[in-house]
Every structure is written in structure tokens, then in C-alpha cells.
Design an enzyme around this catalytic site. Structure first.
Site, PDB file in Angstrom:
ATOM      1  N   HIS A   1      45.236  36.648  34.671  1.00  0.00           N
ATOM      2  CA  HIS A   1      43.979  36.168  35.256  1.00  0.00           C
ATOM      3  C   HIS A   1      43.339  35.107  34.357  1.00  0.00           C
ATOM      4  CE1 HIS A   1      43.673  40.360  37.228  1.00  0.00           C
ATOM      5  NE2 HIS A   1      43.948  39.502  38.202  1.00  0.00           N
TER       6      HIS A   1
ATOM      7  N   LYS B   1      41.699  49.560  47.908  1.00  0.00           N
ATOM      8  CA  LYS B   1      41.918  50.222  46.620  1.00  0.00           C
ATOM      9  C   LYS B   1      40.627  50.842  46.090  1.00  0.00           C
ATOM     10  CE  LYS B   1      45.452  46.874  45.291  1.00  0.00           C
ATOM     11  NZ  LYS B   1      45.799  45.814  44.348  1.00  0.00           N
TER      12      LYS B   1
ATOM     13  N   ARG C   1      52.010  34.695  41.348  1.00  0.00           N
ATOM     14  CA  ARG C   1      52.997  35.137  40.362  1.00  0.00           C
ATOM     15  C   ARG C   1      54.404  35.169  40.952  1.00  0.00           C
ATOM     16  NH1 ARG C   1      50.978  40.904  39.481  1.00  0.00           N
ATOM     17  NH2 ARG C   1      50.777  40.553  41.692  1.00  0.00           N
TER      18      ARG C   1
ATOM     19  N   SER D   1      47.699  44.327  37.494  1.00  0.00           N
ATOM     20  CA  SER D   1      46.699  45.316  37.080  1.00  0.00           C
ATOM     21  C   SER D   1      47.206  46.732  37.347  1.00  0.00           C
ATOM     22  CB  SER D   1      45.385  45.078  37.827  1.00  0.00           C
ATOM     23  OG  SER D   1      44.828  43.838  37.466  1.00  0.00           O
TER      24      SER D   1
END
Length: 160
Positions: free
Chosen positions: A17, A41, A90, A128
Site C-alpha cells: 500500500h 469483511k 498486484r 493484508s
């Protein structure tokens, strides 16, 4: 003056990040890092905790501001009087998700553009979710996150 919004859950913020923030702050005159909740989430850190942590980490960059928002990103982008969204990618799976989101945003708000940057290759596998899993099982995560984040994760997940 160009201004972009880099939005995410940042739960927790990773070196990946920060790589996107560092590169985005060089691309745009102003970059707003906007913390949001992901409805799919349950966050480990509260939104105020994530905002405070990002403010500390971004303090070294004078053209970066940290904020939070509720609701649709495109509404927040308009509220901040810009038309640019910055997103980091990514992997191929990120691209598929980000592409769908960008096209949905374009359908809802044709005046708002999404700019993609590839995350630096040394951060391309960091997520994460994996970081939280690794530390909860006793793994060392210091190479994936800033020291401040590592310390907070240890307190929350390892009860140290």
C-alpha cells in the site's frame, strides 16, 4: 492541479500500500488516501485506528492527506472535487476485480477515471489477509509491513 483518491480498507496497511501511495504522490499534485470498510469483511482494526495509522505513516509526504468515507467511492470522489481514482494491481486476480470495479464506476460516473499502477514486484504477493494469518500463527511479518503496523498486529492477534 491534479488530485486523486486512493481508497481501500487498509486492514492493515502494508508495504505494498505504501508503495502505491509513494508512487501516486509523485504522479499527482495531491493524493487523498481514503479509508473505507469492505462490507464483505470484518475489519481487524477500526476505521479510526486505520486512519490514524495511515496519517502517521504518510506524514512524511506533504501532498498526501488521509481521510475516511462511507458509501460509494464515486460519490466521495465527487465530494472531494476530483475525477481521478488511483488503484494498485498486484496480480491477474486483482486486475479482474479492479477492471470490473472500474467499469462499474465508469457506468455510474462516466466523468471519473481510474488510473492503475502495478505494485512493485517485491510487494506483488503481499496481502493484508495473508499477513494477518501469518502473524496469528506466530510468523514474522516485519518485512511486509511498517514497524508500527507490526507492533499493533502483535498486540491484537498474539496478545503480546
Amino acid at each position: 492541479m491534479s488530485k486523486a483518491i486512493y481508497a481501500g480498507a487498509f486492514d492493515p496497511v502494508t508495504n505494498g500500500h505504501l508503495d502505491v501511495i509513494e508512487r501516486g504522490r509523485r504522479m499527482f499534485d495531491r493524493l487523498i488516501v481514503a479509508v473505507a470498510d469492505n462490507p464483505a469483511k470484518v475489519p481487524l482494526f477500526t476505521k479510526p485506528e486505520r486512519v490514524e495509522l495511515l496519517k502517521k505513516l504518510a506524514a512524511k509526504w506533504p501532498n498526501v492527506r488521509v481521510d475516511s468515507f462511507e458509501g460509494l467511492l464515486i460519490d466521495y470522489v465527487r465530494f472531494k472535487k476530483t475525477n481521478l481514482i488511483l488503484r494498485g494491481i498486484r496480480t491477474i486476480s486483482d486486475f479482474e476485480y479492479e477492471f470490473q470495479m472500474a467499469l462499474t464506476n465508469r457506468a455510474l460516473a462516466p466523468d471519473i477515471e481510474t488510473v492503475f499502477v502495478m505494485t512493485g514486484e517485491k510487494y506483488s504477493y503481499i496481502s493484508s489477509r495473508l499477513i494477518k494469518e501469518a502473524i496469528s500463527l506466530g510468523g514474522q511479518i516485519d518485512i511486509f509491513v511498517p514497524k508500527e503496523v507490526s507492533e499493533l498486529l502483535k498486540k491484537k492477534l498474539r496478545k503480546e
